[in-house]
Design a protein around this motif. Structure first.
Motif, PDB file in Angstrom:
ATOM      1  N   GLN A 437       0.955  -1.318   0.029  1.00  0.00           N
ATOM      2  CA  GLN A 437       0.010  -0.067   0.021  1.00  0.00           C
ATOM      3  C   GLN A 437       0.783   1.390   0.048  1.00  0.00           C
ATOM      4  N   GLY A 438       2.062   0.979   0.614  1.00  0.00           N
ATOM      5  CA  GLY A 438       2.899   1.977   0.545  1.00  0.00           C
ATOM      6  C   GLY A 438       3.704   2.608  -0.854  1.00  0.00           C
ATOM      7  N   ILE A 439       3.844   1.622  -1.776  1.00  0.00           N
ATOM      8  CA  ILE A 439       4.187   1.578  -3.062  1.00  0.00           C
ATOM      9  C   ILE A 439       3.172   2.387  -3.762  1.00  0.00           C
ATOM     10  N   TRP A 440       2.097   1.964  -3.482  1.00  0.00           N
ATOM     11  CA  TRP A 440       0.893   2.405  -4.311  1.00  0.00           C
ATOM     12  C   TRP A 440       0.741   3.928  -3.950  1.00  0.00           C
ATOM     13  N   THR A 441       0.812   4.261  -2.566  1.00  0.00           N
ATOM     14  CA  THR A 441       0.673   5.753  -2.250  1.00  0.00           C
ATOM     15  C   THR A 441       1.812   6.422  -2.903  1.00  0.00           C
ATOM     16  N   GLY A 442       2.867   6.126  -2.873  1.00  0.00           N
ATOM     17  CA  GLY A 442       3.966   7.112  -3.418  1.00  0.00           C
ATOM     18  C   GLY A 442       3.933   7.046  -5.038  1.00  0.00           C
ATOM     19  N   THR A 443       3.631   5.840  -5.908  1.00  0.00           N
ATOM     20  CA  THR A 443       3.147   6.119  -7.105  1.00  0.00           C
ATOM     21  C   THR A 443       2.191   7.210  -7.380  1.00  0.00           C
ATOM     22  N   MET A 444       1.263   6.875  -6.421  1.00  0.00           N
ATOM     23  CA  MET A 444      -0.331   7.698  -6.821  1.00  0.00           C
ATOM     24  C   MET A 444       0.191   9.333  -6.642  1.00  0.00           C
ATOM     25  N   CYS A 445       1.158   9.450  -5.777  1.00  0.00           N
ATOM     26  CA  CYS A 445       1.329  10.925  -5.697  1.00  0.00           C
ATOM     27  C   CYS A 445       2.045  11.490  -6.999  1.00  0.00           C
ATOM     28  N   GLY A 446       2.979  10.617  -7.650  1.00  0.00           N
ATOM     29  CA  GLY A 446       3.439  11.115  -8.849  1.00  0.00           C
ATOM     30  C   GLY A 446       2.375  11.495 -10.045  1.00  0.00           C
ATOM     31  N   SER A 447       1.292  10.412  -9.911  1.00  0.00           N
ATOM     32  CA  SER A 447       0.122  10.651 -10.885  1.00  0.00           C
ATOM     33  C   SER A 447      -0.595  11.756 -10.489  1.00  0.00           C
ATOM     34  N   ILE A 448      -0.977  12.195  -9.186  1.00  0.00           N
ATOM     35  CA  ILE A 448      -1.613  13.375  -8.985  1.00  0.00           C
ATOM     36  C   ILE A 448      -0.584  14.756  -9.566  1.00  0.00           C
ATOM     37  N   THR A 449       0.524  14.541  -9.398  1.00  0.00           N
ATOM     38  CA  THR A 449       1.410  15.783  -9.809  1.00  0.00           C
ATOM     39  C   THR A 449       1.356  16.021 -11.288  1.00  0.00           C
ATOM     40  N   GLN A 450       1.451  14.812 -11.973  1.00  0.00           N
ATOM     41  CA  GLN A 450       1.318  14.854 -13.454  1.00  0.00           C
ATOM     42  C   GLN A 450      -0.140  15.384 -13.809  1.00  0.00           C
ATOM     43  N   THR A 451      -1.115  14.880 -13.123  1.00  0.00           N
ATOM     44  CA  THR A 451      -2.426  15.592 -13.580  1.00  0.00           C
ATOM     45  C   THR A 451      -2.583  17.021 -13.364  1.00  0.00           C
ATOM     46  N   LEU A 452      -2.019  17.514 -12.272  1.00  0.00           N
ATOM     47  CA  LEU A 452      -2.128  18.866 -12.119  1.00  0.00           C
ATOM     48  C   LEU A 452      -1.456  19.968 -13.144  1.00  0.00           C
ATOM     49  N   VAL A 453      -0.068  19.251 -13.522  1.00  0.00           N
ATOM     50  CA  VAL A 453       0.696  19.886 -14.574  1.00  0.00           C
ATOM     51  C   VAL A 453      -0.116  19.928 -15.875  1.00  0.00           C
ATOM     52  N   LEU A 454      -0.886  18.930 -16.097  1.00  0.00           N
ATOM     53  CA  LEU A 454      -1.139  18.767 -17.348  1.00  0.00           C
ATOM     54  C   LEU A 454      -2.752  19.738 -17.667  1.00  0.00           C
ATOM     55  N   ILE A 455      -3.233  19.824 -16.136  1.00  0.00           N
ATOM     56  CA  ILE A 455      -4.640  20.717 -16.324  1.00  0.00           C
ATOM     57  C   ILE A 455      -3.976  22.135 -16.382  1.00  0.00           C
ATOM     58  N   ILE A 456      -2.992  22.506 -15.904  1.00  0.00           N
ATOM     59  CA  ILE A 456      -2.498  23.728 -15.911  1.00  0.00           C
ATOM     60  C   ILE A 456      -2.227  24.121 -17.498  1.00  0.00           C
ATOM     61  N   MET A 457      -1.462  23.011 -18.121  1.00  0.00           N
ATOM     62  CA  MET A 457      -0.930  23.313 -19.478  1.00  0.00           C
ATOM     63  C   MET A 457      -2.316  23.351 -20.558  1.00  0.00           C
ATOM     64  N   VAL A 458      -3.288  22.419 -20.276  1.00  0.00           N
ATOM     65  CA  VAL A 458      -4.587  22.631 -21.181  1.00  0.00           C
ATOM     66  C   VAL A 458      -4.971  23.894 -20.812  1.00  0.00           C
ATOM     67  N   CYS A 459      -5.255  24.434 -19.738  1.00  0.00           N
ATOM     68  CA  CYS A 459      -6.189  25.662 -19.356  1.00  0.00           C
ATOM     69  C   CYS A 459      -5.238  26.952 -20.011  1.00  0.00           C
ATOM     70  N   LYS A 460      -3.874  26.764 -19.978  1.00  0.00           N
ATOM     71  CA  LYS A 460      -3.085  28.024 -20.489  1.00  0.00           C
ATOM     72  C   LYS A 460      -2.880  28.038 -22.140  1.00  0.00           C
ATOM     73  N   THR A 461      -3.517  27.058 -22.844  1.00  0.00           N
ATOM     74  CA  THR A 461      -3.430  26.733 -24.230  1.00  0.00           C
ATOM     75  C   THR A 461      -3.951  27.864 -25.038  1.00  0.00           C
ATOM     76  N   ASN A 462      -3.094  28.313 -26.097  1.00  0.00           N
ATOM     77  CA  ASN A 462      -3.877  29.262 -27.094  1.00  0.00           C
ATOM     78  C   ASN A 462      -4.303  28.381 -28.301  1.00  0.00           C
TER      79      ASN A 462
END
Length: 482
Positions: A437-462
């Motif tokens: 469950q710890g392995i899953w938690t850590g990798t899930m943190c990476g997924s959350i970070t990636q998702t937030l970056v992509l949201i910002i990227m899509v929102c700011k696109t011309n």
């Protein structure tokens, strides 16, 4: 190149006026309703196709789980290493075809689709040949990675048996993209259903009648995969006369530039596929590996089912956005992303609630081992969170593919998944002793970070600028700029 120019000019068209800007609540309701209808016409058949296709994979794992926890771990590991990773590489390489074909359809350049598909066939077949050592030396590879000898041996044996599946997918994946970008999704769903039915019949025959065990399951897997590829090619050649222009030597032109474009697409999606696979391998290094790997496999199976459910929105977003960008309608493309995001958010909330409500029931579908059932029923709120992330990512991935940003996002995935998520997972699992469950938690943190970056990227696109990018891309690949 004259033949290619002829194909372009013969089908060139215009997308018409862009979508009106939303200014009132009624405008928003109108746009949401109209766009939802367009997307659901794509989503329902695509989701059915994905679920039927994954049903072939999942039924093999379910069968293995009924044999023993060892067989489940071995088959899951083999499918993760050889099917999910290598086939995932092929599918990811096809992402470039999805971008080019989707934008070509929007621009009215339908005649170029068969050239693009044939180039992708060639590249994927060559890639399959290059990846043969992964299948042949699966057992020593798994042993080097730290898998237990019994799991590594059985997984390596199963990997060799499913080798024909790899070459079948090299034909099938480009064929799917060819049909998908033209919104010809009902035939895909029908073919996937027939293939699943054939698979279940073959699985029953080889395992129950002939009693060949996991060997029979592998043969059934190969038979259904090859049948799916053959059915798709037959449909394209007989019923897609507008886009299928027959085999052409022009498919061999510009292979290296096309290969580079495909590789940039592959790295984006492949880094995601490997991310999930490495969770299984890390779990195999923990104590009581049979139980931990089986538990992680069950969770990955659930998240993959969810992915298959919302992959329709990923593909629909990609098709709608790429078509609109190719047609010169940036606002319509942006609204397609928004509508898809709202819909997948609702699906994620519902699915997460369902998982939490059935926290001690769903493991029964995958294994008869009480120990594995208890392990997989622990901390299911992590699984529910992962399901939510997958739903949000489906829209974001569709927007990325439709826009052709795969190369840039590959670097984002590398940083978020491999420089953040995996180190955190290893720390939580081994240093903090939080088990799998710890392995899953850590990798899930990476997924959350990636998702937030992509949201910002899509929102700011011309998006108006993306129309010009799409036009230049199509001019290059159609030969109009030469």
């Amino acid at each position: 190149m004259e033949e290619e120019r002829g194909l372009v000019e013969k089908t060139k068209g215009s997308g018409g006026e862009d979508e009106l800007q939303v200014r009132t609540f009624n405008d928003a309701i109108r746009v949401f309703t109209e766009e939802s209808k367009k997307q659901w016409m794509l989503v329902a058949p695509i989701a059915m196709t994905a679920l039927f296709t994954y049903g072939i994979n999942s039924s093999v794992q379910i069968f293995a789980g009924q044999l023993s926890a060892l067989q489940l771990s071995a088959v899951s590991t083999a499918l993760t290493l050889c099917s999910n990773l290598t086939s995932g590489f092929l599918l990811s390489m096809g992402s470039a075809l999805e971008t080019l074909s989707g934008q070509a359809v929007g621009a009215g350049q339908v005649g170029m689709l068969s050239i693009y598909m044939q180039r992708t066939w060639i590249i994927l077949i060559i890639s399959s040949i290059l990846m043969l050592p992964i299948f042949i030396f699966a057992t020593p590879i798994l042993s080097i990675l730290g898998q237990q000898p019994d799991i590594a041996f059985l997984a390596g044996r199963f990997a060799l048996l499913i080798l024909p599946h790899q070459f079948a997918m090299a034909i099938s994946y480009p064929s799917q993209k060819f049909l998908l970008t033209q919104s010809k999704v009902l035939p895909l769903a029908f073919i996937a259903f027939i293939s699943l039915a054939l698979h279940l019949c073959a699985l029953w025959f080889f395992t129950s009648v002939l009693e060949w065990g996991s060997t029979g399951a592998a043969i059934a897997f190969d038979v259904s995969s090859c049948a799916m590829a053959i059915f798709q090619v037959i449909y394209i050649m007989l019923w897609c006369k507008d886009a299928w222009n027959g085999f052409s030597w022009f498919a061999f032109k510009d292979l290296w530039p096309f290969m580079k474009l495909s590789l940039s697409s592959a790295f984006m999606l492949l880094l995601t596929d490997w991310y999930g696979a490495l969770v299984v391998f890390l779990a195999g290094l923990l104590n009581n590996a049979q139980v931990t790997v089986a538990s992680v496999s069950i969770w990955l199976n659930i998240t993959t089912w969810e992915y298959m459910l919302v992959t329709g929105f990923m593909s629909a977003t990609s098709v709608r956005l790429s078509n609109e960008l190719g047609s010169g309608r940036p606002r319509a493309g942006k609204y397609a992303i928004i509508v898809s995001a709202l819909t997948t958010l609702f699906i994620g909330l519902f699915s997460s609630a369902l998982i939490l409500a059935s926290w001690n029931k769903f493991p029964l579908l995958f294994t008869s081992s009480k120990e594995v059932q208890d392990s997989a029923s622990t901390a299911v709120y992590l699984l529910a969170t992962s399901v939510m992330i997958i739903c949000i990512q489906s829209t974001l991935t569709g927007a990325i593919t439709g826009s052709g940003w795969q190369g840039l996002v590959a670097y984002i995935n590398l940083g978020c998944y491999y420089l953040l998520g995996l180190p955190l997972g290893a720390a939580f699992g081994f240093l903090f002793h939080w088990d799998w469950q710890g392995i899953w938690t850590g990798t899930m943190c990476g997924s959350i970070t990636q998702t937030l970056v992509l949201i910002i990227m899509v929102c700011k696109t011309n998006w108006k600028g993306q129309v010009a990018v799409a036009e230049r891309r199509l001019q290059f690949w159609s030969g109009e700029d030469q």
